[in-house]
Design a protein around this motif. Structure first.
Motif, PDB file in Angstrom:
ATOM      1  N   UNK A 272      -0.143   5.304  -9.078  1.00 50.01           N
ATOM      2  CA  UNK A 272       0.457   4.025  -9.462  1.00 50.01           C
ATOM      3  C   UNK A 272       0.762   4.005 -10.961  1.00 50.01           C
ATOM      4  N   UNK A 273      -0.186   4.492 -11.760  1.00 42.33           N
ATOM      5  CA  UNK A 273       0.033   4.517 -13.207  1.00 42.33           C
ATOM      6  C   UNK A 273       1.145   5.497 -13.569  1.00 42.33           C
ATOM      7  N   UNK A 274       1.152   6.666 -12.929  1.00 44.47           N
ATOM      8  CA  UNK A 274       2.177   7.671 -13.209  1.00 44.47           C
ATOM      9  C   UNK A 274       3.571   7.137 -12.926  1.00 44.47           C
ATOM     10  N   UNK A 275       3.729   6.433 -11.823  1.00 45.98           N
ATOM     11  CA  UNK A 275       5.056   5.993 -11.391  1.00 45.98           C
ATOM     12  C   UNK A 275       5.444   4.618 -11.930  1.00 45.98           C
ATOM     13  N   UNK A 276       4.569   4.011 -12.721  1.00 45.96           N
ATOM     14  CA  UNK A 276       4.908   2.740 -13.334  1.00 45.96           C
ATOM     15  C   UNK A 276       4.712   1.543 -12.443  1.00 45.96           C
ATOM     16  N   UNK A 277       4.036   1.736 -11.315  1.00 41.92           N
ATOM     17  CA  UNK A 277       3.756   0.629 -10.408  1.00 41.92           C
ATOM     18  C   UNK A 277       2.657  -0.254 -10.980  1.00 41.92           C
ATOM     19  N   UNK A 278       1.757   0.353 -11.723  1.00 39.27           N
ATOM     20  CA  UNK A 278       0.605  -0.354 -12.290  1.00 39.27           C
ATOM     21  C   UNK A 278       0.468   0.033 -13.751  1.00 39.27           C
ATOM     22  N   UNK A 279       0.153  -0.940 -14.599  1.00 39.33           N
ATOM     23  CA  UNK A 279      -0.014  -0.662 -16.017  1.00 39.33           C
ATOM     24  C   UNK A 279       1.291  -0.735 -16.781  1.00 39.33           C
ATOM     25  N   UNK A 280       1.176  -0.637 -18.108  1.00 28.55           N
ATOM     26  CA  UNK A 280       2.348  -0.685 -18.992  1.00 28.55           C
ATOM     27  C   UNK A 280       2.314   0.547 -19.905  1.00 28.55           C
TER      28      UNK A 280
END
Length: 338
Positions: A272-280
């Protein structure tokens, strides 16, 4: 009180100035609409143009990944062919935005040229190629040999160290361009061709009779090959570095160009973090939050770039070796995105 306010104002001014300076390269790249990438004149599997001037190679794919991260367009990149003597001057002078040109990361280059290495795209080492008919089986049999070498490279220094350490003599036949080195070897002007072992495999694949040439077993140096950028622009350095890390992280997490859209729905927090689904994680780079998704979708992960350019099923035929992930017996490793 007035002194404190002045100090705060000066600090704020300096901070804004530093931020503006750090964003200079990204702003320039966005303004012109493409990444200018410095590459070799043609090393198959790494960076080489075809008859239609379409560039391919693992180092070319890195530049395409950089363009994908910035523009969501892997074709928003132009290539400048540079010799070993030209490459660092061109980078320092701003003629190219990034140098991705079979360049070894060394201390002197990292500390004296005003450039910063992004990472090691390919762990390599210097080797020797000879004609099979000469019956040479070891580099220790090369005393007195005439050796073709490209000038302005670590190759010269490594060869000198190796022969001196082993009490052997040799004669160098030096050329400015790698194409000249290869032609001289093919024409019989020297007995041995020495350079990075990956480049030897690349050049041998283009010979009329590749089997007539053998690469000796000795590897005489460490050659961590990787892209570099001009020093002083922290934002651009981070974009260049994390583009490389994203390729590795994607492979480790099993995210590829074939399944990246499906992986947008993954429950794995790291994906999720890698693909920009989660986090900024895009904003600190000055990029869209989907920057890594764009890289993977348009270029692939590290394994994909390796396999299609230099892997065992290509004419270059290189096993992953040290370039396998740390979890697969190699030493390629990306810090976590978190």
């Amino acid at each position: 009180m007035q002194k404190a306010l002045v100090s705060i104002a000066v600090a704020a001014s300096l901070g804004l100035g530093a931020t503006a300076a750090q964003a200079a390269i990204l702003d320039d790249v966005k303004a012109k609409g493409y990444v200018q990438c410095g590459v070799t004149g043609g090393v198959a599997g790494f960076s080489a143009p075809d008859s239609s001037n379409v560039w391919t190679g693992i180092e070319v794919d890195y530049c395409r990944a950089l363009a994908a991260a910035i523009f969501n367009d892997a074709d928003a990149v132009r290539f400048t062919s540079l010799t070993s003597q030209e490459r660092f001057t061109a980078l320092s002078a701003g003629e190219v935005d990034v140098l991705s040109r079979t360049t070894t990361w060394t201390m002197s280059r990292d500390t004296q040229l005003g450039i910063s290495f992004v990472g090691t795209m390919f762990y390599d080492g210097q080797g020797f190629m000879v004609r099979e008919e000469d019956g040479i089986e070891s580099a220790l049999d090369l005393s007195g040999a005439a050796i073709c070498i490209e000038s302005g490279t670590t190759t010269e220094l490594n060869a000198a160290d190796y022969f001196a350490t082993n009490g052997m003599e040799f004669n160098t036949v030096v050329f400015v361009d790698q194409d000249e080195v290869v032609k001289a070897y093919e024409d019989g002007r020297c007995d041995v061709y020495t350079t990075d072992s990956s480049a030897l495999a690349s050049e041998r694949s283009k010979f009329a009779d590749p089997d007539a040439h053998i690469i000796l077993p000795e590897i005489i140096s460490k050659e961590p090959l990787g892209p570099s950028v001009r020093s002083g622009d922290t934002q651009w350095f981070n974009i260049a570095r994390w583009t490389y890390f994203a390729l590795l992280e994607a492979e480790e997490l099993g995210v590829s160009s074939a399944n990246v859209d499906e992986q947008l729905g993954s429950d794995n927090p790291a994906i999720k973090r890698l693909l920009g689904v989660e986090g900024e994680f895009g904003a600190p780079l000055g990029l869209d939050n989907a920057w890594a998704y764009q890289i993977i979708k348009l270029v692939g992960n590290y394994a994909e770039t390796y396999e299609r350019n230099v892997g065992p099923d290509t004419p270059i035929g290189l096993e992953r070796g040290l370039n396998a992930l740390w979890s697969d017996g190699g030493i390629q490793y990306a810090p976590p995105i978190r």
